[in-house]
Design a protein around this motif. Structure first.
Motif, mmCIF file in Angstrom:
data_model
loop_
_atom_site.group_PDB
_atom_site.id
_atom_site.type_symbol
_atom_site.label_atom_id
_atom_site.label_comp_id
_atom_site.label_asym_id
_atom_site.label_seq_id
_atom_site.Cartn_x
_atom_site.Cartn_y
_atom_site.Cartn_z
ATOM 1 N N UNK A 448 0.831 -1.195 0.000
ATOM 2 C CA UNK A 448 0.000 0.000 0.000
ATOM 3 C C UNK A 448 0.872 1.255 0.000
ATOM 4 N N UNK A 449 0.493 2.271 -0.830
ATOM 5 C CA UNK A 449 1.156 3.569 -0.937
ATOM 6 C C UNK A 449 2.561 3.484 -1.542
ATOM 7 N N UNK A 450 2.863 2.394 -2.183
ATOM 8 C CA UNK A 450 4.153 2.290 -2.873
ATOM 9 C C UNK A 450 4.003 2.816 -4.298
ATOM 10 N N UNK A 451 5.114 3.172 -4.991
ATOM 11 C CA UNK A 451 5.012 3.620 -6.402
ATOM 12 C C UNK A 451 4.336 2.584 -7.294
ATOM 13 N N UNK A 452 4.566 1.314 -7.039
ATOM 14 C CA UNK A 452 3.922 0.280 -7.833
ATOM 15 C C UNK A 452 2.420 0.278 -7.629
ATOM 16 N N UNK A 453 1.970 0.557 -6.399
ATOM 17 C CA UNK A 453 0.537 0.615 -6.093
ATOM 18 C C UNK A 453 -0.136 1.720 -6.904
ATOM 19 N N UNK A 454 0.446 2.968 -6.882
ATOM 20 C CA UNK A 454 -0.171 4.083 -7.590
ATOM 21 C C UNK A 454 -0.083 3.916 -9.115
ATOM 22 N N UNK A 455 1.002 3.317 -9.584
ATOM 23 C CA UNK A 455 1.127 3.061 -11.029
ATOM 24 C C UNK A 455 0.049 2.094 -11.499
ATOM 25 N N UNK A 456 -0.209 1.048 -10.710
ATOM 26 C CA UNK A 456 -1.246 0.075 -11.071
ATOM 27 C C UNK A 456 -2.631 0.695 -11.029
ATOM 28 N N UNK A 457 -2.830 1.683 -10.130
ATOM 29 C CA UNK A 457 -4.143 2.295 -9.984
ATOM 30 C C UNK A 457 -4.430 3.319 -11.083
ATOM 31 N N UNK A 458 -3.450 4.183 -11.380
ATOM 32 C CA UNK A 458 -3.683 5.277 -12.322
ATOM 33 C C UNK A 458 -3.285 4.932 -13.756
ATOM 34 N N UNK A 459 -2.513 3.876 -13.927
ATOM 35 C CA UNK A 459 -2.035 3.523 -15.269
ATOM 36 C C UNK A 459 -3.148 3.305 -16.277
ATOM 37 N N UNK A 460 -4.172 2.497 -15.972
ATOM 38 C CA UNK A 460 -5.251 2.274 -16.959
ATOM 39 C C UNK A 460 -5.967 3.549 -17.373
#
Length: 594
Positions: A448-460
């Motif tokens: 949670x709150x890692x760069x990978x988390x936000x990339x997966x959320x906002x990428x699409x």
């Protein structure tokens, strides 16, 4: 009125059916020959004919014939107001290699993206047909006054016994030859061969069957048979340009001559190779045949431990020096021996190989003492006496003056009661193996709150506008018909250029791929059809597109090389030059075309 109405409907239906049948014309691709039965001294014409234009024509191999002419291409395109008639023909002229029943295999072509093949054709070749003895007839001149002869030094050699074959062209003094071209090289299957050809072809005076002739030596080769039994030397074939007198004379009264092309083939030679006798064959015989000397020498016999010496096994003389193995050197385990360095000093002439070969071993003793190198035996088959001979070297003693003592007696390893050597272990035997680890603990990270988390959320969400832009660009690209054809041509050119590069060294495959690359590039880049791929049309369009005249000439030269190279001897260096020239020319056309 009803009857008239029915007749009109019937006429309309027939007309529609006829029009539809014309639109759906059946593709025809067939092979036709001038004759199915011919003499050994006659020629055959074969036409590959199609009623629709096609690409990537692949002829059969013609393995049982010599291609003396072609491919010649002709196109007929006519329109009579109602129907269109199209005919395209690839023509070849063939000369049979020998008598018998042969099959001309299928030819292939692509028409509208579909591959079509011709049917195989059976051809019967009989013995040479006797023709009228006209002294000015080219066939009569070839038969009576020109002879291509293969002279073999021996037709019944032993296995690995050298023989020579010399090809000579004899020409009567009253006959003229303007030029000759080699169209079929000799094949020496089952032989090791060494060419002794002289680049300078010199005419000499000689006799043939008791009559005076002029002759030239075309090829000289030394052969070593590598298997027993009957081996056939496939002959040499030439295309000759013969000067033939006519009945016309010039203003000075001299007879005017014309030129005629004829094919001449040397006589086929069969070599009956005898096996080496089994009686008296030594166990260590490795195939040496000839007259040899054998020696085992060392650079020094006395030295200190850890110093080195050279031990050389050498065979010299005349025979198949490159075609057998030297015997191996065996040494005591107390001498450290390295892999031998093999050297050859061999020259080849018409009598065979002469010189010497050797294996040099580097030996380093580790301990003090006297160590013997056992004798080495070498055996060979002597052609003069037709018997086996064996030569054995003397024992060599290596005297190591200074160094550690290896054993207390006889320079042997200490052994146990069961006959096995004692292995001395010390405390540092396994010191290189680590016995302690250096593992470290790691902390558990949360997702949670890692760069990978936000990339997966906002990428699409960010990918949606990118997808819309990509779709618009793709539609624009599909609508660009001219650009698509150009890109397709570039892809095809790169594809076939890549295939040509992979086929470097394989003449036929290389030039077929190179020709496909050039044709497909022009079709897509200039938006022309296959039927317009003539030299004149290509030159005209490229000139209109403001391409330099030298670039156009280079492009035409490459296409001409593709046609000629399939039937002439070509080296790998020439193929590489043609490939580089093709790539450079395509690049220049792309830059200059407007």
């Amino acid at each position: 009125m009803k009857l008239l109405k029915y007749i009109c409907v019937l006429l309309i239906a027939c007309t529609t059916s006829l029009t539809f049948a014309q639109d759906e014309e059946v593709v025809q691709f067939q092979a036709k020959v001038s004759k199915k039965k011919l003499g050994l001294n006659e020629r055959l014409r074969i036409d590959f004919q199609m009623n629709k234009d096609g690409d990537n024509f692949v002829p059969p191999s013609f393995s049982d014939f010599i291609v003396v002419g072609g491919p010649n291409q002709s196109v007929s395109n006519s329109w009579n107001g109602r129907t269109r008639s199209f005919t395209k023909i690839y023509s070849y002229f063939l000369a049979p290699k020998k008598m018998g029943a042969f099959s001309i295999n299928q030819a292939k072509i692509e028409i509208d993206g579909k591959e079509y093949k011709t049917n195989p054709i059976e051809i019967t070749v009989t013995k040479a047909i006797e023709k009228p003895k006209d002294p000015n007839d080219p066939d009569y001149i070839l038969q009576e006054h020109i002879h291509l002869v293969a002279e073999v030094s021996s037709t019944s050699p032993y296995l690995n016994q050298p023989i020579s074959v010399v090809y000579k062209l004899y020409v009567s003094p009253n006959v003229g030859i303007s030029n000759y071209r080699e169209i079929e090289s000799p094949v020496y299957n089952g032989f090791w061969s060494q060419s002794m050809d002289d680049q300078r072809v010199k005419a000499q005076n000689g006799t043939y069957k008791g009559e005076d002739y002029r002759f030239v030596t075309l090829r000289k080769t030394v052969l070593y048979p590598q298997k027993t039994g009957k081996l056939v030397l496939e002959p040499l074939s030439l295309d000759l340009t013969i000067d033939v007198p006519t009945n016309r004379r010039d203003i000075f009264g001299n007879r005017i001559k014309t030129q005629a092309h004829r094919t001449i083939t040397a006589n086929t030679k069969t070599i009956n190779v005898k096996p080496l006798p089994e009686q008296g064959k030594p166990d260590n015989f490795t195939g040496a045949v000839g007259d040899f000397k054998f020696s085992v020498t060392t650079s020094k016999n006395s030295l200190n431990a850890t110093e080195s010496l050279q031990a050389k096994i050498e065979v010299s003389g005349q025979g198949n020096l490159k075609l057998f193995e030297l015997p191996k050197l065996t040494t005591p385990s107390t001498l450290e021996v390295y892999e031998p360095e093999h050297k050859e000093s061999v020259r080849t002439n018409m009598a065979g190989m002469q010189g010497k070969i050797s294996d040099s071993y580097t030996i380093i003793p580790q301990y003090k003492g006297k160590f013997p190198i056992p004798p080495v035996s070498f055996s060979y088959f002597d052609l003069k006496t037709e018997t086996y001979k064996q030569i054995t070297s003397e024992e060599v003693i290596v005297n190591v003056l200074e160094g550690p003592v290896y054993a207390e007696a006889d320079n042997k390893l200490p052994v146990t009661s069961n006959g096995k050597q004692v292995v001395d272990l010390n405390s540092s035997q396994f010191a290189f193996i680590k016995t302690r680890t250096n593992f470290e603990s790691i902390e558990k990270d949360t997702f949670l709150n890692t760069p990978l988390f936000w990339t997966s959320l906002l990428g699409p969400l960010l990918a949606i506008p990118l997808a819309l832009v990509y779709r618009r660009k793709r539609e624009e690209r599909y609508a660009d018909v001219t650009g698509n054809k150009k890109r397709k041509a570039d892809r095809l050119a790169k594809k076939y250029l890549s295939e040509a590069k992979k086929a470097l060294g394989k003449k036929d495959a290389f030039y077929i791929a190179l020709e496909k690359a050039l044709h497909n590039y022009l079709k897509g880049r200039l938006n022309i059809e296959t039927s317009d791929l003539s030299k004149e049309k290509i030159a005209q369009i490229l000139t209109e597109k403001t391409v330099d005249n030298q670039v156009i000439l280079d492009f035409e030269a490459i296409l001409e090389n593709c046609d000629l190279a399939r039937y002439t001897p070509i080296t790998t260096v020439t193929m590489q030059q043609d490939f580089d020239k093709a790539a450079t020319t395509i690049s220049l056309i792309d830059k200059q075309i407007k």
